[in-house]
Design an enzyme around this catalytic site. Sequence first.
Site, short mmCIF file in Angstrom:
data_model
loop_
_atom_site.label_atom_id
_atom_site.label_comp_id
_atom_site.label_asym_id
_atom_site.label_seq_id
_atom_site.Cartn_x
_atom_site.Cartn_y
_atom_site.Cartn_z
CG HIS A 187 -33.08 22.46 -2.88
ND1 HIS A 187 -32.15 23.43 -2.58
CD2 HIS A 187 -34.10 22.59 -1.98
CE1 HIS A 187 -32.59 24.13 -1.55
NE2 HIS A 187 -33.78 23.64 -1.17
N GLY A 240 0.79 -1.24 0.00
CA GLY A 240 0.00 0.00 0.00
C GLY A 240 0.81 1.28 0.00
N GLY A 241 2.12 1.17 0.31
CA GLY A 241 2.99 2.34 0.20
C GLY A 241 2.64 3.47 1.16
CD GLU A 253 -4.58 16.85 4.25
OE1 GLU A 253 -4.10 15.79 4.69
OE2 GLU A 253 -5.09 16.93 3.11
P1 FAD Z 1 4.31 5.35 -2.56
O1 FAD Z 1 2.93 5.33 -2.06
O2 FAD Z 1 5.31 6.18 -1.86
O3 FAD Z 1 4.80 3.83 -2.58
C1 FAD Z 1 6.08 3.47 -2.94
C2 FAD Z 1 6.37 2.11 -2.34
O4 FAD Z 1 7.59 1.61 -2.91
C3 FAD Z 1 6.60 2.13 -0.83
O5 FAD Z 1 5.78 1.17 -0.20
C4 FAD Z 1 8.07 1.78 -0.67
O6 FAD Z 1 8.35 1.03 0.50
C5 FAD Z 1 8.31 0.93 -1.90
N1 FAD Z 1 9.71 0.88 -2.32
C6 FAD Z 1 10.58 1.91 -2.50
N2 FAD Z 1 11.77 1.46 -2.97
C7 FAD Z 1 11.65 0.12 -3.07
C8 FAD Z 1 12.52 -0.90 -3.50
N3 FAD Z 1 13.75 -0.64 -3.94
N4 FAD Z 1 12.08 -2.19 -3.46
C9 FAD Z 1 10.84 -2.48 -3.02
N5 FAD Z 1 9.95 -1.54 -2.63
C10 FAD Z 1 10.36 -0.26 -2.66
N6 FAD Z 1 -2.32 11.97 -1.84
C11 FAD Z 1 -3.60 12.10 -2.20
O7 FAD Z 1 -3.93 12.02 -3.38
N7 FAD Z 1 -4.58 12.33 -1.28
C12 FAD Z 1 -4.29 12.45 0.04
O8 FAD Z 1 -5.19 12.65 0.86
C13 FAD Z 1 -2.95 12.32 0.44
N8 FAD Z 1 -2.62 12.43 1.74
C14 FAD Z 1 -1.31 12.29 2.11
C15 FAD Z 1 -1.00 12.46 3.45
C16 FAD Z 1 0.31 12.34 3.87
C17 FAD Z 1 0.64 12.51 5.34
C18 FAD Z 1 1.33 12.04 2.92
C19 FAD Z 1 2.74 11.87 3.36
C20 FAD Z 1 1.02 11.88 1.58
C21 FAD Z 1 -0.30 12.02 1.16
N9 FAD Z 1 -0.67 11.91 -0.17
C22 FAD Z 1 -1.97 12.07 -0.55
C23 FAD Z 1 0.33 11.63 -1.22
C24 FAD Z 1 0.29 10.14 -1.61
O9 FAD Z 1 0.48 9.36 -0.45
C25 FAD Z 1 1.35 9.83 -2.64
O10 FAD Z 1 1.21 10.71 -3.73
C26 FAD Z 1 1.23 8.41 -3.15
O11 FAD Z 1 1.34 7.49 -2.10
C27 FAD Z 1 2.29 8.10 -4.20
O12 FAD Z 1 2.13 6.79 -4.65
P2 FAD Z 1 3.33 5.96 -5.27
O13 FAD Z 1 2.75 4.63 -5.64
O14 FAD Z 1 4.02 6.74 -6.31
O15 FAD Z 1 4.41 5.78 -4.10
P1 NAI Z 2 4.02 21.28 0.07
O1 NAI Z 2 4.89 21.48 -1.10
O2 NAI Z 2 2.54 21.24 -0.10
O3 NAI Z 2 4.29 22.44 1.14
C1 NAI Z 2 5.57 22.69 1.65
C2 NAI Z 2 5.58 24.11 2.18
O4 NAI Z 2 6.77 24.29 2.93
C3 NAI Z 2 5.58 25.16 1.08
O5 NAI Z 2 4.50 26.04 1.25
C4 NAI Z 2 6.93 25.85 1.25
O6 NAI Z 2 6.90 27.23 0.96
C5 NAI Z 2 7.21 25.61 2.72
N1 NAI Z 2 8.65 25.74 3.05
C6 NAI Z 2 9.70 25.19 2.39
N2 NAI Z 2 10.87 25.57 2.98
C7 NAI Z 2 10.55 26.38 4.02
C8 NAI Z 2 11.30 27.07 5.00
N3 NAI Z 2 12.63 27.04 5.03
N4 NAI Z 2 10.65 27.81 5.92
C9 NAI Z 2 9.29 27.87 5.92
N5 NAI Z 2 8.53 27.22 5.01
C10 NAI Z 2 9.14 26.48 4.08
O7 NAI Z 2 4.57 19.94 0.77
P2 NAI Z 2 3.96 19.05 1.92
O8 NAI Z 2 2.88 19.77 2.64
O9 NAI Z 2 5.12 18.55 2.69
O10 NAI Z 2 3.32 17.85 1.11
C11 NAI Z 2 4.14 17.01 0.30
C12 NAI Z 2 3.35 16.34 -0.78
O11 NAI Z 2 2.43 15.41 -0.25
C13 NAI Z 2 2.58 17.35 -1.59
O12 NAI Z 2 3.16 17.39 -2.87
C14 NAI Z 2 1.19 16.82 -1.66
O13 NAI Z 2 0.81 16.69 -2.99
C15 NAI Z 2 1.22 15.46 -0.98
N6 NAI Z 2 0.10 15.42 -0.05
C16 NAI Z 2 -1.18 15.48 -0.53
C17 NAI Z 2 -2.26 15.52 0.30
C18 NAI Z 2 -3.61 15.62 -0.27
O14 NAI Z 2 -3.78 15.40 -1.47
N7 NAI Z 2 -4.63 15.96 0.51
C19 NAI Z 2 -2.11 15.49 1.75
C20 NAI Z 2 -0.72 15.45 2.17
C21 NAI Z 2 0.31 15.40 1.28
#
Ligand code: FAD
Ligand code: NAI
Length: 474
Positions: A452, A38-39, A187
């Site tokens: 509505h 699930g990553g 968030e």
């Molecule tokens: P990942 O989900 O990062 O999966 C990669 C997998 O590859 C991992 O399990 C890792 O262990 C594995 N891997 C890496 N290298 C190797 C290797 N060499 N061999 C075997 N396995 C390996 N996105 C949204 O759209 N909606 C959200 O609400 C949202 N909320 C988020 C909240 C948080 C706190 C965070 C951190 C991210 C959130 N994201 C959200 C972003 C989202 O999680 C990522 O964009 C998404 O998981 C990317 O998918 P991926 O398959 O590219 O990689």
């Molecule tokens: P982000 O890129 O959204 O925000 C990082 C923020 O940190 C920026 O506003 C930047 O200006 C600030 N920043 C950088 N350096 C700084 C410094 N020195 N001092 C003060 N502020 C600084 O990245 P974030 O929130 O870490 O999320 C990472 C990724 O995860 C995003 O690309 C997002 O797409 C994904 N994600 C998506 C979610 C969703 O779809 N609901 C939820 C959580 C993550």
Amino acid sequence: MKYEVTVIGSGPGGYVAAIRCAQLGMKTAIIERYSTLGGTCTNVGCIPSKALLDSTEHYHNAKNNFSTHGINLENLSVDFVKMIERKNEVVKTNAAGLNFLMKKNKIDVFTGTGSFVSPNKIAVKKDDGSIAEIETAKVIIATGSKPSSIPGVEIDKKRIITSTEALSLKEIPKEMIVIGGGVIGCELASLYARIGTKVKIVEYFDSLIATMDKDLGKELQRSLSKLRIEFFLSHKVTGAVADENGVVVSAENMSASAKATADQKEKVDFTADYCLVAVGRKPYTDNLGLENIGITLEKGKIPVNENLETSVSGVYAIGDVIRGAMLAHKAEDEGVMIAEIIAGQKPHINYNLIPNVVYTWPEVASVGATEDELKQKKIAYKKGSFPFRASGRARAAMDIDGFLKVLADEANDEILGVHIIGARAADVIGEAVVAMEFRASAEDIARISHAHPTYTEVFKEACFMATANRAIHL
Ligand code: FAD
Ligand code: NAI
């Protein structure tokens, strides 16, 4: 072991690619270095964050809003351990669902770190040090991303933490400094502020969620202020120092009002028991052995062409590890696309119409061009905005913060961008994506019947505003 396709990484990109490959008749393997599939999304991202956001929102409403509805509760308290346990259960159920899907689709799962020996041979190193080798015709790299940091801020995972630790803390922080007012920052700040943590967001830009339409950031800040979150915008964090009990974060105030001179920036220190670093994520390619097959990273990402193929024939990459938005649904869409490309089909992703959602409350959601982008491209546009407070559904729920803004082409009324902050924006944006995929005009939406009372009526009314400069209920 011989496969037609081997997927490295089991996040939403990797597992979806594997399922689609199997559905299309290919013998498929998936390699994951962790014991659960699930990553990031399932284990430490989308799912656990939304599980905790839901729990804390329930508490917040029970504490602050239930009495208005005539529901009186006494002795309300947070059992944080139980909250985290429920979140863990949700994650477990989702991960178990993925095991089921792998079995159902006859995908072989290898647990261990995948590394290229050659473009057609992958070594899988298990935790016990043993190595298995897989031969494969094609490879899909879906290794995702990891949290990044900034100079002077070393993540110790105890006091200076990333989102991963923030989703599994053992106690509710008394005070938390959040570096970065982007998606994760907003968030998780709202999550903890709802259960009593005093949160300060320190953000480099002069607005929250700065890459989204500017009006959204302003309204979000207004809304989050009600949770008593404090904002230090235009502040660049330069360092953080932690000891056993807490952390001191240093920043430079870059705002126009700062008492700075040309060579002496105004310095500010913040103290708290925890500091969450939320300054973006970086693609993850450690131990992948890309050097063995001649793939060179560009700005940390694996370069791919429009067919998601790397510089090595038959080796593809998808999701967070390549260019574009780091979003689960973008990774999933690429997972389907790459499987179909390998199967000889001609799929397509409309990258302009990938929606963006921030799961604060009110939620923020957008798709398409922002006002700034249209201005930069010199595209003349009409604007229609409708406030949630004028919606019957929003008033019934007393969820009246926010607005929905529609941007439509001045020349032909085609919808070019939709930007929402308001209750259930994450669901309402779906209609905007469909409308824009079919190139609807604002008038089309204004004339389509909407049930509505629903929040979707806000979209209809904003389209009325855009197309005719009038709304019915305003
Ligand atoms: P990942 O989900 O990062 O999966 C990669 C997998 O590859 C991992 O399990 C890792 O262990 C594995 N891997 C890496 N290298 C190797 C290797 N060499 N061999 C075997 N396995 C390996 N996105 C949204 O759209 N909606 C959200 O609400 C949202 N909320 C988020 C909240 C948080 C706190 C965070 C951190 C991210 C959130 N994201 C959200 C972003 C989202 O999680 C990522 O964009 C998404 O998981 C990317 O998918 P991926 O398959 O590219 O990689
Ligand atoms: P982000 O890129 O959204 O925000 C990082 C923020 O940190 C920026 O506003 C930047 O200006 C600030 N920043 C950088 N350096 C700084 C410094 N020195 N001092 C003060 N502020 C600084 O990245 P974030 O929130 O870490 O999320 C990472 C990724 O995860 C995003 O690309 C997002 O797409 C994904 N994600 C998506 C979610 C969703 O779809 N609901 C939820 C959580 C993550």
